[in-house]
Write an enzyme that holds these catalytic residues in place. Sequence first.
Site, PDB file in Angstrom:
ATOM      1  N   ARG A  27       1.268  -1.144  -0.179  1.00  0.00           N
ATOM      2  CA  ARG A  27       0.066   0.077   0.415  1.00  0.00           C
ATOM      3  C   ARG A  27       0.362   1.462  -0.346  1.00  0.00           C
ATOM      4  NH1 ARG A  27      -3.837   0.063   5.318  1.00  0.00           N
ATOM      5  NH2 ARG A  27      -4.101  -1.903   4.374  1.00  0.00           N
ATOM      6  N   HIS A  37       1.419  -2.047   5.775  1.00  0.00           N
ATOM      7  CA  HIS A  37       1.234  -2.937   4.084  1.00  0.00           C
ATOM      8  C   HIS A  37       2.185  -2.149   3.111  1.00  0.00           C
ATOM      9  CE1 HIS A  37      -1.826  -4.905   4.098  1.00  0.00           C
ATOM     10  NE2 HIS A  37      -2.393  -3.757   5.200  1.00  0.00           N
ATOM     11  N   ASP A  89      -3.479  -8.000   3.304  1.00  0.00           N
ATOM     12  CA  ASP A  89      -5.096  -8.551   3.878  1.00  0.00           C
ATOM     13  C   ASP A  89      -5.523  -9.526   3.142  1.00  0.00           C
ATOM     14  OD1 ASP A  89      -4.714  -6.252   6.032  1.00  0.00           O
ATOM     15  OD2 ASP A  89      -5.801  -5.284   4.223  1.00  0.00           O
ATOM     16  N   GLU A  95      -7.593  -7.962  13.647  1.00  0.00           N
ATOM     17  CA  GLU A  95      -8.261  -7.782  12.228  1.00  0.00           C
ATOM     18  C   GLU A  95      -7.988  -9.377  11.818  1.00  0.00           C
ATOM     19  OE1 GLU A  95      -7.349  -3.338  11.506  1.00  0.00           O
ATOM     20  OE2 GLU A  95      -6.061  -4.953  10.116  1.00  0.00           O
ATOM     21  N   HIS A  97      -5.206  -9.639   8.476  1.00  0.00           N
ATOM     22  CA  HIS A  97      -4.421  -9.309   8.466  1.00  0.00           C
ATOM     23  C   HIS A  97      -2.920  -9.980   8.979  1.00  0.00           C
ATOM     24  CE1 HIS A  97      -1.767  -4.607   8.925  1.00  0.00           C
ATOM     25  NE2 HIS A  97      -0.885  -6.019   9.596  1.00  0.00           N
TER      26      HIS A  97
END
Length: 269
Positions: A106, A151, A158, A240, A243
């Site tokens: 990301r 990320h 994810d 999460e 994740h």
Amino acid sequence: MTRPFSAVRGLVAALVALLTVTAAPATARASTDDRAPADFVALSTVDPTILQEMRYFTPHNFVGVPIDGYQQPICILTRPAAEALHRAQSRLLRQGYSLKVYDCYRPQRAVDHFVRWAEDLDDQTMKGEFYPDVDKTRLFEDGYIAEKSGHSRGSTMDLTLVKLPARHTRPYVPGEPLVPCYASQAERFPDNSVDMGTGYDCFDTLSHTLDPRIQGEQLANRLLLKDTLEDLGFVNLAEEWWHYTFKPESYPDTYFDFPVSTESLTAAH
């Protein structure tokens, strides 16, 4: 989403907000190069069987629009992380499952987009699905949004599990009625994932991987993903279920900003 360190939790709101901004290691470095290092790869070149549903390339995410920096719907990772996912996929295929990634590398510009959105309290377009019970004023304090993301270092992804053969899923239509991400699988937005108890990117404590309210088939699905990946060197973020980070990270202290595109990769070679 990125969570603050566990030691930060419980501090007063002002301190939490401050530490969220400075949560990255003191030695962290930002990279503004639009080219990826040579050891970043498109996941599809390492394992073309892993399904990809890159949510931030689409408007079906908690912001409601495609996110800055996602020029193509592809998963990019460091090669060691991609090869470890390939090993996990090989195990899961023998059991009748496939991995499906929602997000991988990301860019920092995408994280900056999240921060701008979180600061705009008037934009509540996707609240009904992704954060129905969370006041937007608390997104930083509660750790759902931060100014740095693992990320961006290239070894975090994810992902979920899909029972094979994978069912077709319809695209999200902007403006359609929203259903809370913690609703039953039959009610929430259709996803060909197995039932994990919540949808992806659900801002709710039910998303905690081992939340005690998650039982039965939902817990079994989470544990299948967790046990498979952890056995191969991945570490789950406890808040999460989707994740995971492959350890050791190739770039533990560097936050990259090259766009998500094949050009970012080919330009490096």
